[in-house]
Design a protein around this motif. Structure first.
Motif, PDB file in Angstrom:
ATOM      1  N   THR A  36     -12.658   5.846   1.337  1.00  0.00           N
ATOM      2  CA  THR A  36     -11.395   6.341   1.898  1.00  0.00           C
ATOM      3  C   THR A  36     -10.970   5.563   3.136  1.00  0.00           C
ATOM      4  OG1 THR A  36     -12.607   8.026   3.144  1.00  0.00           O
ATOM      5  CG2 THR A  36     -11.711   8.675   0.997  1.00  0.00           C
ATOM      6  N   LYS A  37     -11.901   4.870   3.801  1.00  0.00           N
ATOM      7  CA  LYS A  37     -11.552   4.092   4.999  1.00  0.00           C
ATOM      8  C   LYS A  37     -10.843   2.795   4.632  1.00  0.00           C
ATOM      9  CE  LYS A  37     -15.359   6.045   7.535  1.00  0.00           C
ATOM     10  NZ  LYS A  37     -16.790   6.029   7.440  1.00  0.00           N
ATOM     11  N   THR A  38     -11.291   2.145   3.546  1.00  0.00           N
ATOM     12  CA  THR A  38     -10.694   0.862   3.143  1.00  0.00           C
ATOM     13  C   THR A  38      -9.730   1.007   1.972  1.00  0.00           C
ATOM     14  OG1 THR A  38     -12.493   0.384   1.593  1.00  0.00           O
ATOM     15  CG2 THR A  38     -12.762  -0.401   3.875  1.00  0.00           C
ATOM     16  N   ASN A  39      -9.676   2.204   1.374  1.00  0.00           N
ATOM     17  CA  ASN A  39      -8.853   2.457   0.182  1.00  0.00           C
ATOM     18  C   ASN A  39      -9.206   1.520  -0.961  1.00  0.00           C
ATOM     19  OD1 ASN A  39      -7.419   4.680   1.062  1.00  0.00           O
ATOM     20  ND2 ASN A  39      -5.801   3.435   1.957  1.00  0.00           N
ATOM     21  N   LYS A  40     -10.520   1.270  -1.132  1.00  0.00           N
ATOM     22  CA  LYS A  40     -10.971   0.395  -2.204  1.00  0.00           C
ATOM     23  C   LYS A  40     -12.084   1.076  -3.003  1.00  0.00           C
ATOM     24  CE  LYS A  40      -9.891  -3.962   0.013  1.00  0.00           C
ATOM     25  NZ  LYS A  40     -10.390  -5.249   0.456  1.00  0.00           N
ATOM     26  N   VAL A  41     -12.144   0.708  -4.262  1.00  0.00           N
ATOM     27  CA  VAL A  41     -13.242   1.149  -5.118  1.00  0.00           C
ATOM     28  C   VAL A  41     -14.377   0.145  -4.962  1.00  0.00           C
ATOM     29  CG1 VAL A  41     -13.976   1.550  -7.497  1.00  0.00           C
ATOM     30  CG2 VAL A  41     -11.701   2.271  -6.754  1.00  0.00           C
ATOM     31  N   GLU A  42     -15.594   0.656  -4.745  1.00  0.00           N
ATOM     32  CA  GLU A  42     -16.749  -0.212  -4.551  1.00  0.00           C
ATOM     33  C   GLU A  42     -17.842   0.175  -5.529  1.00  0.00           C
ATOM     34  OE1 GLU A  42     -17.805   0.574  -0.516  1.00  0.00           O
ATOM     35  OE2 GLU A  42     -16.211  -0.676   0.295  1.00  0.00           O
ATOM     36  N   LEU A  43     -18.643  -0.802  -5.912  1.00  0.00           N
ATOM     37  CA  LEU A  43     -19.811  -0.536  -6.727  1.00  0.00           C
ATOM     38  C   LEU A  43     -20.871   0.046  -5.809  1.00  0.00           C
ATOM     39  CD1 LEU A  43     -21.208  -0.726  -9.483  1.00  0.00           C
ATOM     40  CD2 LEU A  43     -21.973  -3.005  -8.824  1.00  0.00           C
TER      41      LEU A  43
END
Length: 187
Positions: A36-43
């Motif tokens: 939620t901090k970077t608004n990215k999906v991460e593995l």
């Protein structure tokens, strides 16, 4: 993509559901998390096939080969594994009785807090620790093995029922997308 199985639930307790993707031909279970901090999906993690979810951030796994080893651990919000404990059982031919016999062990990973307590306990009991693949194992009786694994196997059974509530097909989770290559117009 439509042949895979998808699980969507908050595995690590951060309030944002993770997406787990796995299938029959996959060697790993892919765990994807939304930051939620970077608004990215991460593995977040790759779990070997044979791993299973016990609820919240708890997981289990099994290993075959010589004997059978069950593993219990927790996954934190960074995907790191904590609180590992191992249960091992193995049959063998007893040279003295010439009968089939079994050995039962419980173990902790090297470097864990439990390992130091474990070493003291083994010394008190006059038992020797066995080290296999970086895991310290202590031999215990069948009755002790049954007692320490009782809750583990109960939670595994409950998890098998509960996981059905968060397991989806591709279409259920993402809608009816057309995954075929797009056709270019000749106009």
């Amino acid at each position: 993509m439509k042949k895979y199985t998808y699980r969507f639930f908050d595995m690590n307790g951060d309030g944002v559901p993770e997406l787990m993707v796995f299938g029959n031909m996959m060697r790993y279970i892919h765990i994807l998390s939304f930051d939620t901090k970077t608004n990215k999906v991460e593995l977040l993690d790759l779990e070997k096939a044979g791993s299973y979810f016990l609820g919240n951030n708890k997981m289990g796994a099994w290993r075959g080969g010589t004997g059978l080893t069950y593993e219990f651990y927790e996954v934190d919000e960074n995907g790191d594994r904590n609180s590992k404990i191992f249960f091992h059982s193995e049959g063998y031919l007893n040279d003295i009785t010439k009968q089939e016999d079994a050995v039962y062990m419980v173990g902790f990973g090297r470097g864990s807090e439990e390992t130091e307590n474990y070493k003291s306990l083994a010394k008190e009991m006059g038992e020797q620790l066995f080290i296999k693949d970086g895991i310290y194992f202590l031999r215990i009786s069948k009755e002790q093995y049954d007692q320490v694994t009782q809750n583990y196997f109960k939670s595994r059974k409950v998890a098998e029922e509960n996981i059905k509530k968060v397991t989806y097909t591709f279409d259920e989770l993402f809608g009816n997308f057309d995954l075929s290559p797009s056709k270019k117009s000749s106009n």
